[in-house]
Each structure stands twice: as structure tokens, then as C-alpha cells.
Design an enzyme around this catalytic site. Structure first.
Site, PDB file in Angstrom:
ATOM      1  N   ASN A   1      53.969  46.770  39.187  1.00  9.66           N
ATOM      2  CA  ASN A   1      55.065  47.104  40.105  1.00  9.66           C
ATOM      3  C   ASN A   1      56.173  47.838  39.368  1.00  9.66           C
ATOM      4  O   ASN A   1      56.464  47.560  38.193  1.00  9.66           O
ATOM      5  CB  ASN A   1      55.607  45.869  40.847  1.00  9.66           C
ATOM      6  CG  ASN A   1      55.976  44.714  39.951  1.00  9.66           C
ATOM      7  OD1 ASN A   1      55.361  44.494  38.916  1.00  9.66           O
ATOM      8  ND2 ASN A   1      56.991  43.970  40.341  1.00  9.66           N
TER       9      ASN A   1
ATOM     10  N   GLU B   1      60.050  48.891  40.019  1.00  9.36           N
ATOM     11  CA  GLU B   1      61.214  48.718  40.899  1.00  9.36           C
ATOM     12  C   GLU B   1      62.198  49.865  40.719  1.00  9.36           C
ATOM     13  O   GLU B   1      62.145  50.617  39.747  1.00  9.36           O
ATOM     14  CB  GLU B   1      61.861  47.357  40.623  1.00  9.36           C
ATOM     15  CG  GLU B   1      60.881  46.234  40.939  1.00  9.36           C
ATOM     16  CD  GLU B   1      61.486  44.843  40.823  1.00  9.36           C
ATOM     17  OE1 GLU B   1      62.569  44.694  40.223  1.00  9.36           O
ATOM     18  OE2 GLU B   1      60.844  43.909  41.347  1.00  9.36           O
TER      19      GLU B   1
ATOM     20  N   CYS C   1      54.733  48.492  44.685  1.00  5.20           N
ATOM     21  CA  CYS C   1      53.942  47.347  44.245  1.00  5.20           C
ATOM     22  C   CYS C   1      52.838  47.778  43.275  1.00  5.20           C
ATOM     23  O   CYS C   1      52.403  48.939  43.279  1.00  5.20           O
ATOM     24  CB  CYS C   1      53.292  46.653  45.429  1.00  5.20           C
ATOM     25  SG  CYS C   1      54.458  45.954  46.603  1.00  5.20           S
TER      26      CYS C   1
ATOM     27  N   GLU D   1      49.663  47.046  43.324  1.00  2.00           N
ATOM     28  CA  GLU D   1      48.414  47.451  43.986  1.00  2.00           C
ATOM     29  C   GLU D   1      48.453  48.925  44.355  1.00  2.00           C
ATOM     30  O   GLU D   1      47.485  49.665  44.166  1.00  2.00           O
ATOM     31  CB  GLU D   1      48.207  46.629  45.273  1.00  2.00           C
ATOM     32  CG  GLU D   1      48.054  45.131  45.059  1.00  2.00           C
ATOM     33  CD  GLU D   1      49.368  44.369  45.055  1.00  2.00           C
ATOM     34  OE1 GLU D   1      50.393  44.926  44.591  1.00  2.00           O
ATOM     35  OE2 GLU D   1      49.384  43.219  45.501  1.00  2.00           O
TER      36      GLU D   1
ATOM     37  N   CYS E   1      51.358  42.437  49.719  1.00  2.00           N
ATOM     38  CA  CYS E   1      52.242  42.558  50.881  1.00  2.00           C
ATOM     39  C   CYS E   1      51.515  43.330  51.988  1.00  2.00           C
ATOM     40  O   CYS E   1      50.448  43.924  51.771  1.00  2.00           O
ATOM     41  CB  CYS E   1      53.533  43.269  50.481  1.00  2.00           C
ATOM     42  SG  CYS E   1      53.338  45.044  50.227  1.00  2.00           S
TER      43      CYS E   1
ATOM     44  N   CYS F   1      50.724  47.027  51.180  1.00  2.25           N
ATOM     45  CA  CYS F   1      49.587  47.199  50.262  1.00  2.25           C
ATOM     46  C   CYS F   1      48.273  46.902  50.966  1.00  2.25           C
ATOM     47  O   CYS F   1      47.266  47.572  50.715  1.00  2.25           O
ATOM     48  CB  CYS F   1      49.751  46.305  49.037  1.00  2.25           C
ATOM     49  SG  CYS F   1      50.997  46.953  47.901  1.00  2.25           S
TER      50      CYS F   1
HETATM   51  N1  THU Z   1      55.047  43.031  44.412  1.00  5.40           N
HETATM   52  C1  THU Z   1      53.891  43.609  43.990  1.00  5.40           C
HETATM   53  O1  THU Z   1      53.884  44.403  43.063  1.00  5.40           O
HETATM   54  N2  THU Z   1      52.748  43.274  44.616  1.00  5.40           N
HETATM   55  C2  THU Z   1      52.657  42.339  45.583  1.00  5.40           C
HETATM   56  O2  THU Z   1      51.559  42.089  46.062  1.00  5.40           O
HETATM   57  C3  THU Z   1      53.853  41.647  46.060  1.00  5.40           C
HETATM   58  C4  THU Z   1      55.142  42.136  45.522  1.00  5.40           C
HETATM   59  C5  THU Z   1      56.288  43.351  43.690  1.00  5.40           C
HETATM   60  C6  THU Z   1      57.282  44.181  44.413  1.00  5.40           C
HETATM   61  C7  THU Z   1      58.577  43.787  43.731  1.00  5.40           C
HETATM   62  O3  THU Z   1      58.739  44.570  42.573  1.00  5.40           O
HETATM   63  C8  THU Z   1      58.346  42.347  43.305  1.00  5.40           C
HETATM   64  O4  THU Z   1      56.942  42.144  43.362  1.00  5.40           O
HETATM   65  C9  THU Z   1      59.042  41.335  44.173  1.00  5.40           C
HETATM   66  O5  THU Z   1      58.766  41.528  45.509  1.00  5.40           O
END
Ligand code: THU
Length: 163
Positions: free
Chosen positions: A64, A66, A75, A77, A114, A117
Site C-alpha cells: 500500500n 498512502e 492498496c 492489491e 477492500c 480491490c
Molecule cells: N489497505 C490495503 O493496502 N489493502 C487492503 O486490503 C485494506 C487496506 C491499506 C490502505 C491504507 O493504506 C491502509 O491499508 C489502511 O486502510
């Protein structure tokens, strides 16, 4: 008015996997999580995948990433899947996802993809696609999903032929 319930029942299914390969994929997803750029949430997620239409079966990883805007966060994925698609591949075979904070006591909803994704996974999936969610802890274990289980009745727009 008659309300017809949606057919949500998904029949039981047995799958066979190469444990060696899946173990390797989960380990790579765990390692990818250590590379996450997550200064805001401190929630580190890694993904590792193999595309079915990649003759070399290269393992592609992602984490991920940000953003100060928060809403531009991507994310793990999608980082991995979009990279794979940008290499020309379209069919996801295996995807492993690992959240660094996960322990075997963590409920699935706290370590699973999520909704956005899930839709992107759906776009590049076939009935053979399998998604492994790391259970965390000292052993490599995972919950296994196919796409119908991950995103029942997921939208898939076939488009129309280019003119
Ligand atoms: N996140 C992911 O990378 N994958 C997921 O399946 C759920 C959430 C990340 C997004 C964000 O950077 C952090 O987790 C918190 O939501």
C-alpha cells in the site's frame, strides 16, 4: 409486490494447490508488507501474485502507498495488479495478501481486501483465480477465496467491440 431474494448461495468447492508455490507467495506478500508506504495509518499490507497468462509465472509484489490527500492512497492489491496489467497480463491465477499486524486471532474483515480491490481483482479473474489471506503468526496459513466468494455477483462489463 413480490420480492424475489437474490440467489446468494455459492456451492461448496474443492481446490488443489501447489503448497510450495502458495507458501512462497505468502512469504513474498509478508515481505512486501515491510515495504509499505503507510506513514498515516501505519497499517502495512503486502500482496504477491502470479498471472495465469504469464508464461514465466513471475511473482509480482505490491504494497500500500498512502498519500497526504489520504483519498489517493492505493492498496497493496491494486498496486500489484495494476503493475501486472501494465506488463500486459490480464488473468490473475493466485493472489496472496498479508497485513503485517495480523495474528491468528485477527478476524478476516480486518485483513481482507477492500471493496474497491475486490472489484479490481474481479476484473482480472477467472474461475481458477484463488485469493489467499494470510492468517498471520509464526506459521504461514491462509484463508482461501475464489472470486465468487470474495465478491458475490461482482460487476463485469463486457464492453462492446471497437468500431
Ligand atoms: N489497505 C490495503 O493496502 N489493502 C487492503 O486490503 C485494506 C487496506 C491499506 C490502505 C491504507 O493504506 C491502509 O491499508 C489502511 O486502510
Amino acid at each position: 409486490t413480490t420480492l424475489v431474494p437474490a440467489r446468494v448461495e455459492i456451492p461448496e468447492r474443492t481446490v488443489w494447490v501447489d503448497l510450495h508455490l502458495i507458501t512462497d507467495l505468502l512469504a513474498k506478500a509478508r515481505h512486501a508488507a515491510t515495504l509499505a508506504c503507510a506513514p498515516f495509518s501505519h497499517f502495512h499490507v503486502g500482496a504477491a501474485l502470479i498471472m495465469a497468462d504469464d508464461p514465466d509465472h513471475t511473482v509480482i509484489t505490491g504494497a500500500n502507498v498512502e498519500n497526504s490527500s489520504l483519498s489517493l492512497t492505493q492498496c497493496a492489491e491494486r498496486t500489484a495488479l495494476y503493475f501486472a496489467a501494465a506488463q500486459g497480463f490480464r488473468k490473475l491465477r493466485y493472489l496472496a495478501v498479508s497485513c503485517a499486524a495480523t495474528t491468528p486471532a485477527t478476524p478476516i474483515r480486518d485483513r481482507s481486501p477492500c471493496g474497491s480491490c475486490r472489484q479490481v481483482i474481479r476484473e482480472f479473474s477467472t474461475p481458477e483465480t484463488l485469493i489467499f489471506l494470510d492468517t498471520g503468526g509464526p506459521h504461514l496459513g491462509a484463508d482461501v477465496f475464489d472470486v465468487d466468494r470474495l465478491l458475490p455477483h461482482g460487476f463485469l462489463f463486457k464492453g462492446r467491440p471497437a468500431s
